[in-house]
Design an enzyme around this catalytic site. Structure first.
Site, PDB file in Angstrom:
ATOM      1  N   ASP A 166     -55.294 -80.488 -10.511  1.00 30.96           N
ATOM      2  CA  ASP A 166     -55.498 -79.607 -11.669  1.00 30.96           C
ATOM      3  C   ASP A 166     -56.946 -79.103 -11.628  1.00 30.96           C
ATOM      4  O   ASP A 166     -57.791 -79.658 -10.921  1.00 30.96           O
ATOM      5  CB  ASP A 166     -55.240 -80.352 -12.989  1.00 30.96           C
ATOM      6  N   SER A 167     -57.219 -78.088 -12.447  1.00 34.62           N
ATOM      7  CA  SER A 167     -58.592 -77.597 -12.551  1.00 34.62           C
ATOM      8  C   SER A 167     -59.517 -78.673 -13.115  1.00 34.62           C
ATOM      9  O   SER A 167     -60.721 -78.602 -12.920  1.00 34.62           O
ATOM     10  CB  SER A 167     -58.632 -76.370 -13.461  1.00 34.62           C
TER      11      SER A 167
ATOM     12  N   CYS B  23     -50.945 -77.962 -12.843  1.00 34.57           N
ATOM     13  CA  CYS B  23     -51.744 -76.903 -13.472  1.00 34.57           C
ATOM     14  C   CYS B  23     -50.871 -75.659 -13.527  1.00 34.57           C
ATOM     15  O   CYS B  23     -50.395 -75.181 -12.488  1.00 34.57           O
ATOM     16  CB  CYS B  23     -52.986 -76.654 -12.624  1.00 34.57           C
TER      17      CYS B  23
ATOM     18  N   CYS C 272     -49.940 -75.346 -20.589  1.00 33.46           N
ATOM     19  CA  CYS C 272     -51.207 -75.682 -19.927  1.00 33.46           C
ATOM     20  C   CYS C 272     -51.307 -77.187 -20.018  1.00 33.46           C
ATOM     21  O   CYS C 272     -51.124 -77.762 -21.102  1.00 33.46           O
ATOM     22  CB  CYS C 272     -52.394 -75.022 -20.623  1.00 33.46           C
TER      23      CYS C 272
ATOM     24  N   GLU D 228     -62.162 -79.865 -21.692  1.00 31.72           N
ATOM     25  CA  GLU D 228     -63.094 -80.181 -20.598  1.00 31.72           C
ATOM     26  C   GLU D 228     -64.471 -80.595 -21.134  1.00 31.72           C
ATOM     27  O   GLU D 228     -65.182 -81.340 -20.495  1.00 31.72           O
ATOM     28  CB  GLU D 228     -63.264 -78.974 -19.656  1.00 31.72           C
TER      29      GLU D 228
ATOM     30  N   HIS E 180     -53.674 -79.163 -20.044  1.00 28.04           N
ATOM     31  CA  HIS E 180     -54.722 -79.697 -20.920  1.00 28.04           C
ATOM     32  C   HIS E 180     -54.238 -79.875 -22.368  1.00 28.04           C
ATOM     33  O   HIS E 180     -54.802 -80.662 -23.124  1.00 28.04           O
ATOM     34  CB  HIS E 180     -55.927 -78.747 -20.968  1.00 28.04           C
TER      35      HIS E 180
END
Ligand code: DGL
Length: 227
Positions: free
Chosen positions: A9-10, A72, A191, A157, A193
């Site tokens: 994932d990012s 992701c 997403c 993040e 996240h």
């Protein structure tokens, strides 16, 4: 020993996918790569997301993974097909890369009753129209309404998921989505996240709306794939 399964994932988001997979398939080893240094990916161009994702997949291959899951949505929307069709046949024809959009789309038709589905995702995922196109293929009767949430992944993040600021932006986007289509009864967190914002999301969607987290569906699809 079997090679580990790679998950990419990012940043932190793919951990919500890893958790779902590990809960269902604890017998495998996993390698997780989160590109926190370059996250978020959500507003980046197609070419950049493709390049970064390819680098991560190649790194996981070098580390011994034969199967990599793009945990992701942005990478699944913008890089998966190119990697599968252009890169794997040339560089690693015996290895596989899978995404998270297809397994999510497949179950949507069994969840929604109103046939009105909402999607919250990064701008990259929303603009790619990947969900709209895939859902139209499987369930042409479902109406999809999407809202991009450019700040949500960045909030996670930055370890701000519990803050008042997070609450403001979660409410704002969900209010927009529900005002665009009040008949939505199913909300896709598109997403990885976003499950990390779950308490706030639950607070600001109507009680009748089913919130779809991807981890359990990706893991179930992976189980079928592996068997
Ligand atoms: N977690 C990712 C997704 O599922 C990317 C979020 C981001 O980096 O903007 O889309």
């Amino acid at each position: 020993m079997a090679s580990p399964i790679g998950i990419f994932d990012s940043g932190y988001g793919g951990l919500t996918i890893l958790k779902g997979i590990h809960d269902r398939l604890p017998q495998y080893d996993y390698l997780y790569l989160g590109d926190n240094a370059r996250a978020p990916y959500g507003n980046r161009s197609f070419d950049v997301v493709y390049q970064f994702t390819k680098e991560a997949v190649m790194k996981l291959f070098e580390m011994g993974c034969h199967l990599v899951i793009l945990g992701c949505n942005t990478a699944s929307a913008k890089a998966l097909r190119s990697i599968q069709q252009n890169d794997l046949p040339v560089t690693y024809p015996d290895r596989r890369v899978l995404g998270v959009i297809r397994p999510t789309v497949e179950v949507i038709g069994d969840i929604t009753k109103s046939r009105h589905v909402g999607l919250v995702a990064t701008a990259g995922t929303v603009n790619s129209k990947s969900y709209d196109l895939e859902i139209a293929k499987f369930y042409p009767d479902i109406k999809v309404t999407s809202v991009a949430c450019p700040l949500w992944a960045a909030i996670v993040e930055s370890n701000e998921a519990d803050s008042d600021g997070a609450e403001y932006f979660v409410k704002k986007r969900l209010d927009t989505l529900m005002s665009l289509d009040p008949k939505i009864d199913t909300l896709i967190l598109g997403c990885t996240h976003y499950p990390l914002l779950m308490p706030k999301i639950q607070k600001h969607v109507p009680k009748n709306v089913t919130i779809v987290e991807q981890g359990q569906y990706v893991s179930s699809s992976l189980q079928t794939y592996l068997s």
